[in-house]
Motif scaffolding. Sequence first.
Motif, PDB file in Angstrom:
ATOM      1  N   ILE A 302       1.241  -1.120   0.060  1.00  0.00           N
ATOM      2  CA  ILE A 302      -0.077   0.171  -0.067  1.00  0.00           C
ATOM      3  C   ILE A 302       0.599   1.385   0.377  1.00  0.00           C
ATOM      4  CG2 ILE A 302      -1.815   1.243   1.034  1.00  0.00           C
ATOM      5  CD1 ILE A 302      -2.861  -1.250   2.503  1.00  0.00           C
ATOM      6  N   ASN A 303      -0.160   2.383  -1.033  1.00  0.00           N
ATOM      7  CA  ASN A 303       1.432   3.321  -1.033  1.00  0.00           C
ATOM      8  C   ASN A 303       1.209   4.142   0.393  1.00  0.00           C
ATOM      9  OD1 ASN A 303       3.265   5.438  -1.915  1.00  0.00           O
ATOM     10  ND2 ASN A 303       1.160   6.221  -2.805  1.00  0.00           N
ATOM     11  N   LEU A 304       1.787   3.852   1.380  1.00  0.00           N
ATOM     12  CA  LEU A 304       1.166   4.592   2.383  1.00  0.00           C
ATOM     13  C   LEU A 304       3.151   4.387   2.882  1.00  0.00           C
ATOM     14  CD1 LEU A 304      -0.939   3.075   4.498  1.00  0.00           C
ATOM     15  CD2 LEU A 304      -1.579   5.434   3.786  1.00  0.00           C
ATOM     16  N   SER A 305       2.963   6.047   4.136  1.00  0.00           N
ATOM     17  CA  SER A 305       3.994   6.496   4.545  1.00  0.00           C
ATOM     18  C   SER A 305       4.461   5.481   5.479  1.00  0.00           C
ATOM     19  CB  SER A 305       4.130   7.557   5.435  1.00  0.00           C
ATOM     20  OG  SER A 305       3.411   7.630   6.765  1.00  0.00           O
ATOM     21  N   GLU A 306       6.048   4.941   6.077  1.00  0.00           N
ATOM     22  CA  GLU A 306       6.072   3.204   6.628  1.00  0.00           C
ATOM     23  C   GLU A 306       5.758   4.005   8.336  1.00  0.00           C
ATOM     24  OE1 GLU A 306       7.205   0.215   8.141  1.00  0.00           O
ATOM     25  OE2 GLU A 306       7.727   0.879   5.762  1.00  0.00           O
ATOM     26  N   ASP A 307       5.302   5.237   8.473  1.00  0.00           N
ATOM     27  CA  ASP A 307       4.376   5.210   9.696  1.00  0.00           C
ATOM     28  C   ASP A 307       3.279   4.323  10.077  1.00  0.00           C
ATOM     29  OD1 ASP A 307       4.608   7.678   8.777  1.00  0.00           O
ATOM     30  OD2 ASP A 307       3.733   8.441  10.160  1.00  0.00           O
ATOM     31  N   ARG A 308       2.628   5.327   8.956  1.00  0.00           N
ATOM     32  CA  ARG A 308       1.316   4.711   9.137  1.00  0.00           C
ATOM     33  C   ARG A 308       1.060   3.209   9.041  1.00  0.00           C
ATOM     34  NH1 ARG A 308      -2.541   9.449   7.272  1.00  0.00           N
ATOM     35  NH2 ARG A 308      -1.334  10.830   8.786  1.00  0.00           N
ATOM     36  N   ARG A 309       2.034   2.544   8.089  1.00  0.00           N
ATOM     37  CA  ARG A 309       2.155   1.040   7.571  1.00  0.00           C
ATOM     38  C   ARG A 309       2.202   0.292   9.387  1.00  0.00           C
ATOM     39  NH1 ARG A 309       4.421   1.674   2.551  1.00  0.00           N
ATOM     40  NH2 ARG A 309       5.979   1.607   3.052  1.00  0.00           N
ATOM     41  N   GLN A 310       2.557   1.373   9.747  1.00  0.00           N
ATOM     42  CA  GLN A 310       3.278  -0.128  11.174  1.00  0.00           C
ATOM     43  C   GLN A 310       2.668   0.634  12.456  1.00  0.00           C
ATOM     44  OE1 GLN A 310       6.369  -1.105  11.789  1.00  0.00           O
ATOM     45  NE2 GLN A 310       5.688  -1.585  13.628  1.00  0.00           N
ATOM     46  N   TYR A 311       1.279   1.725  11.768  1.00  0.00           N
ATOM     47  CA  TYR A 311       0.390   1.845  12.516  1.00  0.00           C
ATOM     48  C   TYR A 311      -0.476   0.994  12.847  1.00  0.00           C
ATOM     49  CZ  TYR A 311      -3.840   3.917  14.178  1.00  0.00           C
ATOM     50  OH  TYR A 311      -5.083   4.387  14.898  1.00  0.00           O
ATOM     51  N   LEU A 312      -0.683   0.207  10.846  1.00  0.00           N
ATOM     52  CA  LEU A 312      -1.531  -0.947  10.748  1.00  0.00           C
ATOM     53  C   LEU A 312      -0.923  -2.065  11.565  1.00  0.00           C
ATOM     54  CD1 LEU A 312      -3.219   0.039   7.176  1.00  0.00           C
ATOM     55  CD2 LEU A 312      -4.623  -0.731   9.471  1.00  0.00           C
ATOM     56  N   ARG A 313       0.165  -2.648  11.267  1.00  0.00           N
ATOM     57  CA  ARG A 313       0.373  -3.387  11.617  1.00  0.00           C
ATOM     58  C   ARG A 313       0.303  -4.044  13.616  1.00  0.00           C
ATOM     59  NH1 ARG A 313       5.669  -1.866   9.161  1.00  0.00           N
ATOM     60  NH2 ARG A 313       6.083  -2.489   6.662  1.00  0.00           N
ATOM     61  N   GLN A 314       0.800  -2.387  14.106  1.00  0.00           N
ATOM     62  CA  GLN A 314       0.518  -3.058  15.621  1.00  0.00           C
ATOM     63  C   GLN A 314      -0.820  -2.917  15.867  1.00  0.00           C
ATOM     64  OE1 GLN A 314       1.896   1.129  16.568  1.00  0.00           O
ATOM     65  NE2 GLN A 314       4.066   0.691  16.972  1.00  0.00           N
ATOM     66  N   PHE A 315      -1.874  -3.101  15.057  1.00  0.00           N
ATOM     67  CA  PHE A 315      -3.860  -2.421  15.180  1.00  0.00           C
ATOM     68  C   PHE A 315      -3.829  -4.261  14.885  1.00  0.00           C
ATOM     69  CE2 PHE A 315      -6.990  -3.555  12.986  1.00  0.00           C
ATOM     70  CZ  PHE A 315      -7.981  -3.330  13.869  1.00  0.00           C
ATOM     71  N   ALA A 316      -2.102  -5.264  13.623  1.00  0.00           N
ATOM     72  CA  ALA A 316      -3.632  -6.516  13.258  1.00  0.00           C
ATOM     73  C   ALA A 316      -2.320  -6.899  15.104  1.00  0.00           C
ATOM     74  CB  ALA A 316      -2.268  -6.580  11.921  1.00  0.00           C
ATOM     75  N   ASP A 317      -1.520  -6.989  15.031  1.00  0.00           N
ATOM     76  CA  ASP A 317      -0.363  -7.606  16.450  1.00  0.00           C
ATOM     77  C   ASP A 317      -1.638  -7.404  17.170  1.00  0.00           C
ATOM     78  OD1 ASP A 317       1.823  -8.957  14.631  1.00  0.00           O
ATOM     79  OD2 ASP A 317       2.677  -6.249  14.885  1.00  0.00           O
ATOM     80  N   SER A 318      -1.936  -6.343  17.741  1.00  0.00           N
ATOM     81  CA  SER A 318      -3.465  -6.881  19.047  1.00  0.00           C
ATOM     82  C   SER A 318      -3.892  -7.371  18.787  1.00  0.00           C
ATOM     83  CB  SER A 318      -3.638  -4.925  19.792  1.00  0.00           C
ATOM     84  OG  SER A 318      -4.604  -4.656  17.738  1.00  0.00           O
ATOM     85  N   LEU A 319      -5.084  -7.615  17.209  1.00  0.00           N
ATOM     86  CA  LEU A 319      -5.992  -8.505  16.957  1.00  0.00           C
ATOM     87  C   LEU A 319      -5.409 -10.037  17.607  1.00  0.00           C
ATOM     88  CD1 LEU A 319      -7.831  -7.371  13.886  1.00  0.00           C
ATOM     89  CD2 LEU A 319      -8.132  -7.163  16.956  1.00  0.00           C
TER      90      LEU A 319
END
Length: 324
Positions: A302-319
């Motif tokens: 996805i064409n997002l900045s790395e910090d925004r992709r990391q935000y989604l990664r952290q969210f997925a990890d929390s699930l």
Amino acid sequence: MKQLTELHALVSKAVDTLTFPAYPADLYEPISYILALGGKRLRPCLLLMACDLFGGEVESAIEPALAIEVFHNFTLMHDDIMDKAPLRRGKVTVHEKWNANVAILSGDAMMVEANKFMMKVDDAILRRVMNVFNETATGVCEGQQIDMSFEQRNNVQIDEYLDMIRLKTAVLLGGTLKIGAIIGGATAADAQLLYSFGVNLGIAFQLQDDILDVYGDPEKFGKQVGGDILSNKKTYLLIKALELATGDQATELNSWLELKQFDAIEKVTAVTGIYDHLNIRQYAEEAMQTYAEMAFNALDQINLSEDRRQYLRQFADSLLVREY
């Protein structure tokens, strides 16, 4: 980027201020009742999150987020009727508090209300958003019907099960994220990648739920451990066990499935023991990891900045990284 707690507060405030006509009371009171039961409200928060990720105005996505929350609770109201469930989030279900006919009709009205909320998106993206919403709603209904048909079958295959949870659970996560991305101004390619992220994450989440139902700590999991075993629910674990069991193990497993009267603790212990001998938990965890990796692979594109992709990664990890 707004934090998930901020998004949850926005959703909760919007839900709490919803009002419906006073008459006829039996049509609208059940809607207010089920929405007031609360819950995590994860799905509408995801829509706001996706909008925010692409730089959209979160406030412009509040009503579509309400559409998702109302739609989700509509499915719960009808699911409870089909499952004959007495409780929802610790409270009496709508069909028990009123009756099944009221719950059916109130659920129908909720679907209408959900469409009305979703129709409030900007006209420039309305057709795209409604196409995603309608496809998602159809998928959820298909998944529920397939799940019910599994109850009458003894030969459900793993690939059928995975397709069922994709439709019943995962497409709503994917569709919610895609709608939020469209509202936020994402390209069609990025919106579709976020959809793939959500669908694969949803499948991984459901597989984790299957595992926790057998191996979770009941105080942390929040549900009765072994409930799926007691009800002979065709989860990944049971289907895989039926596929792999042979000889005495197959005989014992099938005998537990056929028994109408049994000691609950004894059944859960025996079936879990069969799972352990067959390494069923490992198979399920490997499948869960496969879908998690597919989700993260879509995210990486996805064409997002790395910090925004990391935000989604952290969210997925929390699930996915939940305590057993």
